[in-house]
Design a protein around this motif. Structure first.
Motif, PDB file in Angstrom:
ATOM      1  N   GLY A 147       0.810  -1.216   0.000  1.00  0.00           N
ATOM      2  CA  GLY A 147       0.000   0.000   0.000  1.00  0.00           C
ATOM      3  C   GLY A 147       0.837   1.257   0.000  1.00  0.00           C
ATOM      4  N   GLY A 148       2.011   1.212   0.667  1.00  0.00           N
ATOM      5  CA  GLY A 148       2.880   2.378   0.674  1.00  0.00           C
ATOM      6  C   GLY A 148       3.430   2.696  -0.702  1.00  0.00           C
ATOM      7  N   VAL A 149       3.826   1.667  -1.440  1.00  0.00           N
ATOM      8  CA  VAL A 149       4.328   1.881  -2.803  1.00  0.00           C
ATOM      9  C   VAL A 149       3.240   2.479  -3.686  1.00  0.00           C
ATOM     10  N   VAL A 150       2.030   1.919  -3.602  1.00  0.00           N
ATOM     11  CA  VAL A 150       0.915   2.436  -4.409  1.00  0.00           C
ATOM     12  C   VAL A 150       0.581   3.865  -3.997  1.00  0.00           C
ATOM     13  N   ALA A 151       0.586   4.161  -2.691  1.00  0.00           N
ATOM     14  CA  ALA A 151       0.290   5.509  -2.212  1.00  0.00           C
ATOM     15  C   ALA A 151       1.340   6.503  -2.703  1.00  0.00           C
ATOM     16  N   LEU A 152       2.620   6.127  -2.627  1.00  0.00           N
ATOM     17  CA  LEU A 152       3.682   7.001  -3.112  1.00  0.00           C
ATOM     18  C   LEU A 152       3.523   7.269  -4.600  1.00  0.00           C
ATOM     19  N   ALA A 153       3.207   6.227  -5.367  1.00  0.00           N
ATOM     20  CA  ALA A 153       3.001   6.407  -6.806  1.00  0.00           C
ATOM     21  C   ALA A 153       1.820   7.342  -7.078  1.00  0.00           C
ATOM     22  N   ALA A 154       0.756   7.217  -6.287  1.00  0.00           N
ATOM     23  CA  ALA A 154      -0.422   8.060  -6.488  1.00  0.00           C
ATOM     24  C   ALA A 154      -0.121   9.525  -6.177  1.00  0.00           C
ATOM     25  N   VAL A 155       0.616   9.782  -5.112  1.00  0.00           N
ATOM     26  CA  VAL A 155       0.959  11.160  -4.754  1.00  0.00           C
ATOM     27  C   VAL A 155       1.846  11.787  -5.815  1.00  0.00           C
ATOM     28  N   LEU A 156       2.858  11.052  -6.270  1.00  0.00           N
ATOM     29  CA  LEU A 156       3.752  11.583  -7.296  1.00  0.00           C
ATOM     30  C   LEU A 156       3.013  11.835  -8.600  1.00  0.00           C
ATOM     31  N   ARG A 157       2.108  10.947  -8.944  1.00  0.00           N
ATOM     32  CA  ARG A 157       1.356  11.110 -10.186  1.00  0.00           C
ATOM     33  C   ARG A 157       0.486  12.370 -10.133  1.00  0.00           C
ATOM     34  N   ARG A 158      -0.173  12.583  -8.991  1.00  0.00           N
ATOM     35  CA  ARG A 158      -1.041  13.756  -8.873  1.00  0.00           C
ATOM     36  C   ARG A 158      -0.216  15.050  -8.929  1.00  0.00           C
ATOM     37  N   ALA A 166      11.868  -5.935  -4.416  1.00  0.00           N
ATOM     38  CA  ALA A 166      12.846  -5.539  -3.402  1.00  0.00           C
ATOM     39  C   ALA A 166      14.075  -4.905  -4.042  1.00  0.00           C
ATOM     40  N   ALA A 167      14.489  -5.406  -5.196  1.00  0.00           N
ATOM     41  CA  ALA A 167      15.635  -4.822  -5.890  1.00  0.00           C
ATOM     42  C   ALA A 167      15.324  -3.400  -6.341  1.00  0.00           C
ATOM     43  N   PHE A 168      14.116  -3.184  -6.878  1.00  0.00           N
ATOM     44  CA  PHE A 168      13.694  -1.832  -7.240  1.00  0.00           C
ATOM     45  C   PHE A 168      13.719  -0.921  -6.015  1.00  0.00           C
ATOM     46  N   GLY A 169      13.185  -1.425  -4.895  1.00  0.00           N
ATOM     47  CA  GLY A 169      13.136  -0.615  -3.682  1.00  0.00           C
ATOM     48  C   GLY A 169      14.517  -0.266  -3.162  1.00  0.00           C
ATOM     49  N   ALA A 170      15.432  -1.243  -3.210  1.00  0.00           N
ATOM     50  CA  ALA A 170      16.792  -0.978  -2.743  1.00  0.00           C
ATOM     51  C   ALA A 170      17.474   0.069  -3.616  1.00  0.00           C
ATOM     52  N   TYR A 171      17.316  -0.055  -4.929  1.00  0.00           N
ATOM     53  CA  TYR A 171      17.908   0.937  -5.830  1.00  0.00           C
ATOM     54  C   TYR A 171      17.333   2.322  -5.567  1.00  0.00           C
ATOM     55  N   THR A 172      16.012   2.372  -5.387  1.00  0.00           N
ATOM     56  CA  THR A 172      15.364   3.662  -5.143  1.00  0.00           C
ATOM     57  C   THR A 172      15.869   4.299  -3.861  1.00  0.00           C
ATOM     58  N   HIS A 173      15.931   3.492  -2.792  1.00  0.00           N
ATOM     59  CA  HIS A 173      16.267   4.054  -1.480  1.00  0.00           C
ATOM     60  C   HIS A 173      17.741   4.441  -1.372  1.00  0.00           C
ATOM     61  N   ALA A 227      10.308   4.059 -11.071  1.00  0.00           N
ATOM     62  CA  ALA A 227      10.570   2.928 -10.190  1.00  0.00           C
ATOM     63  C   ALA A 227       9.320   2.521  -9.412  1.00  0.00           C
ATOM     64  N   VAL A 228       8.607   3.489  -8.851  1.00  0.00           N
ATOM     65  CA  VAL A 228       7.423   3.137  -8.051  1.00  0.00           C
ATOM     66  C   VAL A 228       6.298   2.624  -8.945  1.00  0.00           C
ATOM     67  N   ARG A 229       6.244   3.089 -10.195  1.00  0.00           N
ATOM     68  CA  ARG A 229       5.242   2.525 -11.115  1.00  0.00           C
ATOM     69  C   ARG A 229       5.528   1.054 -11.384  1.00  0.00           C
ATOM     70  N   TRP A 230       6.782   0.723 -11.612  1.00  0.00           N
ATOM     71  CA  TRP A 230       7.144  -0.675 -11.843  1.00  0.00           C
ATOM     72  C   TRP A 230       6.882  -1.525 -10.605  1.00  0.00           C
ATOM     73  N   GLU A 231       7.199  -0.992  -9.440  1.00  0.00           N
ATOM     74  CA  GLU A 231       6.933  -1.730  -8.207  1.00  0.00           C
ATOM     75  C   GLU A 231       5.447  -2.004  -8.051  1.00  0.00           C
ATOM     76  N   SER A 232       4.611  -1.011  -8.319  1.00  0.00           N
ATOM     77  CA  SER A 232       3.158  -1.186  -8.193  1.00  0.00           C
ATOM     78  C   SER A 232       2.657  -2.255  -9.147  1.00  0.00           C
TER      79      SER A 232
END
Length: 489
Positions: free
Chosen positions: A353-364, A430-437, A464-469
């Motif tokens: 849910g956090g990944v989806v929420a972050l993607a939604a905020v960035l998109r808006r 997890a690899a996407f998340g590690a690269y992002t962070h 990155a967050v779009r791919w994670e979602s």
């Protein structure tokens, strides 16, 4: 004179990177270590333990009763036990003994020479419908002069209580034997393919809605502070859609489940009897709790997380329904499996849910041509996401150990293969998340003179967050299939 202002000071995110890297590495090592241990079948599953006559055997005398002994108490579903002989279906009275562990089918007349097939359908304590089939032969038994075969097998109200005979386990199951399984995850012919897809799809939709709603509320509470808090009302407004989507997913799951019990026919599955069978056992509570939670999510959202306490309660209630419908309802030791199941669900909700929420905020923000300004928000979420990954990994290993009987089941059974697919998808996420962070977020958190929505790092973060979602959708679908299975086929 030395100017202190020119001394580079490591950001908090950069300073935390080594510690978080150690956590991620430790989590991966623990997951691999646990996965390589063959836990064995330490905890019980609901299944047919043995029968009398045993599957694939030949009996040299007339059979007065067929005894089915299960590993855990069950509830008869529909006809429960149907015996088919050389001349067709055979009438039999059905009785339960030993606190629901034993089911005795007593034919109207003893079974004489010929081949017989026994099909059984019951409901486990966790609400999963189970079915299976076995066969045996009778030779050398004189036929009864008055024996007749009837067209249907229905219980006789006047039948006396049957006493189970000593049951001998089959030394080796015949190829015709089938294992107990939930129809939502069972294999079958083309007639029930559509029903299986609907049931699995509905379960995946309901689970996705629950995870996103819970994660969005958590994300709004711990990651969106300061200026980011201005976007909280719009973010948590999406929880309403999650509630509506969860209710729709439950409806699809019920229709598909009922159609499977009715042999793959949606028309028959919508009949009252089939729907009643579909909600037999604990599944009635599972469906009721998740529906109540979805309704509260739909109606309980306000402008703040604290004000949306009804929606938070709805997420908790729907989560309780999800846990009740899983293996924690029957597996032992109950406290360990229940704890692992709850921890797995909570951590997955925070992460997904956090990944989806972050993607939604960035998109808006991008659509409104605002600066993404996501460094601090993404950094706070990255710390929690790393902890969630560790919890998901450890809890997932515990649950897998409870399910798998042998290490080879990971690549020889459908359940194990689906689990490997899920683990692979989680590893990619997890690899996407590690690269992002560790690569993107530190650069975003560093001071910038002219931040804007088209900055390369911000573009990379959105991608990155779009791919994670997107990948998490596959993870949730795989999870829904695994949860729907009472045992792996």
């Amino acid at each position: 004179m030395f100017d202190r202002r020119r001394v580079p000071v490591p950001s908090r995110s950069s300073a935390m990177a080594p510690a978080l890297a150690v956590r991620w590495a430790l989590a991966i090592v623990l997951a691999l270590a646990f996965a390589l241990v063959d836990g064995g079948s330490a905890w019980a599953h609901t299944d047919l333990d043995h029968s009398d006559p045993a599957d694939g055997t030949t009996v040299e005398q007339a059979v007065a009763e067929v005894v089915l002994t299960f590993t855990l108490p069950v509830t008869p579903l529909g006809e429960a036990v149907e015996i088919t002989g050389p001349d067709g279906p055979i009438e039999a009275a059905i009785e339960q003994t030993d606190d629901g562990i034993v089911i005795v089918a007593t034919p109207a007349q003893p079974l004489t020479d010929g081949g017989y097939t026994v099909a059984w359908t019951v409901t486990a304590e966790d609400g999963h419908p189970l079915d299976g089939e076995f066969g045996f032969d009778v030779e050398g038994a004189a036929p009864e002069p008055t024996a007749t075969a009837t067209a249907s097998a229905t219980p006789s109200p006047s039948a006396s209580e049957a006493t189970p005979t000593a049951a001998q386990p089959s030394p080796s199951p015949s190829p015709s034997a089938t294992m107990a399984m939930d129809p939502e995850a069972a294999g079958g012919d083309g007639n029930d393919l559509a029903a299986r897809i609907v049931a699995r799809g509905g379960a995946a939709i309901a689970l996705w809605s629950l995870l996103v709603a819970g994660g969005a509320l958590a994300f709004a509470g711990f990651a969106m502070r300061g200026r980011d808090a201005d976007d909280v009302p719009r973010l948590i407004a999406g929880v309403r859609w999650c509630g509506a989507l969860l209710l729709g997913g439950l409806a699809l799951r019920l229709v598909g489940r009922s159609a499977l019990i009715a042999g793959g026919s949606f028309a028959d599955g919508l009949q009252a009897d089939a729907l009643q069978d579909a909600v037999a056992g604990t599944f009635a509570w599972v469906l009721g709790l998740q529906a109540a939670g979805g309704l509260l999510m739909l109606l309980g959202v306000r402008r703040t997380v604290a004000g949306s306490w009804l929606a938070v309660a709805g997420v908790l209630i729907a989560g309780a329904g999800h846990v009740l419908g899983g293996h924690s309802n029957t597996a032992e030791p109950r406290w360990l499996v229940l704890t692992a199941d709850i921890a797995h669900l909570v951590a997955a909700a925070v992460w997904v849910g956090g990944v989806v929420a972050l993607a939604a905020v960035l998109r808006r923000r991008a659509r409104e041509d605002r600066a993404l300004d996501a460094g601090a928000m993404a950094s706070r979420f990255g710390v929690v996401a790393a902890a969630s990954f560790v919890v998901v990994g450890i809890a997932g290993v515990v649950l897998a150990w409870e399910i798998l009987e042998e290490l080879s089941d990971l690549w020889t059974s459908t359940w194990g293969i689906v689990l490997l697919i899920k683990v692979g998808l989680v590893a990619v996420v997890a690899a996407f998340g590690a690269y992002t962070h560790f690569r993107i977020v530190p650069r975003l958190a560093a001071p910038a003179e002219t931040p804007h929505a088209d900055a390369p790092d911000e573009h990379h973060l959105r991608s990155a967050v779009r791919w994670e979602s997107a990948l998490f959708v596959g993870v949730v679908v795989a999870t829904a299939v695994l949860v729907a299975s009472s045992v792996h086929p």
